[in-house]
Scaffold this motif. Structure first.
Motif, PDB file in Angstrom:
ATOM      1  N   MET A  28     -66.838  58.630 -24.208  1.00 54.27           N
ATOM      2  CA  MET A  28     -65.985  59.519 -23.074  1.00 54.27           C
ATOM      3  C   MET A  28     -65.201  57.747 -22.228  1.00 54.27           C
ATOM      4  SD  MET A  28     -67.011  60.968 -19.550  1.00 54.27           S
ATOM      5  CE  MET A  28     -67.447  59.585 -18.751  1.00 54.27           C
ATOM      6  N   GLN A  30     -63.212  56.848 -19.193  1.00 58.04           N
ATOM      7  CA  GLN A  30     -62.677  57.417 -18.042  1.00 58.04           C
ATOM      8  C   GLN A  30     -61.799  56.191 -17.486  1.00 58.04           C
ATOM      9  OE1 GLN A  30     -63.496  60.000 -15.537  1.00 58.04           O
ATOM     10  NE2 GLN A  30     -61.889  59.268 -14.810  1.00 58.04           N
ATOM     11  N   ASP A  95     -57.398  60.320 -15.500  1.00 54.81           N
ATOM     12  CA  ASP A  95     -57.866  61.268 -16.347  1.00 54.81           C
ATOM     13  C   ASP A  95     -59.251  60.582 -17.320  1.00 54.81           C
ATOM     14  OD1 ASP A  95     -56.137  63.075 -15.762  1.00 54.81           O
ATOM     15  OD2 ASP A  95     -54.741  62.766 -17.110  1.00 54.81           O
ATOM     16  N   ARG A  96     -59.636  61.389 -18.155  1.00 52.68           N
ATOM     17  CA  ARG A  96     -60.559  61.309 -19.049  1.00 52.68           C
ATOM     18  C   ARG A  96     -60.383  61.599 -20.550  1.00 52.68           C
ATOM     19  NH1 ARG A  96     -66.146  63.715 -16.249  1.00 52.68           N
ATOM     20  NH2 ARG A  96     -65.453  62.005 -14.918  1.00 52.68           N
ATOM     21  N   ILE A 149     -58.899  51.191 -17.930  1.00 51.23           N
ATOM     22  CA  ILE A 149     -59.948  51.875 -18.094  1.00 51.23           C
ATOM     23  C   ILE A 149     -61.112  51.727 -17.056  1.00 51.23           C
ATOM     24  CG2 ILE A 149     -62.144  52.395 -19.747  1.00 51.23           C
ATOM     25  CD1 ILE A 149     -60.428  51.732 -22.180  1.00 51.23           C
TER      26      ILE A 149
END
Length: 157
Positions: A28, A30, A95-96, A149
């Motif tokens: 993931m 993020q 967003d991710r 990030i």
């Protein structure tokens, strides 16, 4: 008969070893909240000498912007990897993204690094937004970014 036997053994060795040598890791990414266009993110495998070895993921579908990821683009120009299988959508501020990285098991705990590069149109380029050692401990932890990030986190194998 012997020929068929050897072909069957050879094929089972090839297919069996191909599956046994790689692991899939869900990652993931993020993103920080920022203003501007969506970020292009490149995830690369870096060898123990600090050189690019392989592109694991490309988030950003438009090839015309690849040159904004300067360090990776130099490598890509020489390696001429086919990256269509690992290319996806770019990621916006806040967003991710969820991606799956397929990594050779022999590279884990062997001095390799994962590098996340980011670029946003008309903004700063981060050649090492996230860089983490490819170890079982690092793959189990959250790693903070230095640019667009916010952090990356891995799950599963």
């Amino acid at each position: 008969m012997f020929k068929q036997f050897f072909v069957a053994v050879f094929l089972s060795l090839i297919t069996g070893s191909a599956f046994a040598q790689t692991a899939s890791y869900k990652c993931m990414i993020q993103m920080n909240s920022y203003q501007g266009e969506k970020a292009y993110v490149i995830v690369s495998l870096i060898n123990p000498k600090g050189q690019y070895e392989r592109t694991l993921s490309v988030l950003g579908p438009d090839k015309q912007w690849f040159n904004t990821l300067k360090e990776w683009y130099k490598f890509q120009g020489k390696a001429k990897e086919k990256i269509s299988a690992v290319t996806g959508a770019s990621v916006g501020g806040g967003d991710r993204a969820m991606i799956t990285l397929t990594i050779d098991k022999k590279k884990v705990n062997a001095g390799y690094t994962l590098r996340f590069e980011t670029a946003v149109e008309e903004q700063k380029y981060h050649s090492k937004d996230v860089e983490l050692p490819l170890t079982t401990a690092a793959l189990a932890a959250k790693t903070d970014g230095k640019g667009y990030i916010r952090y990356v986190r891995f799950s599963g194998k």
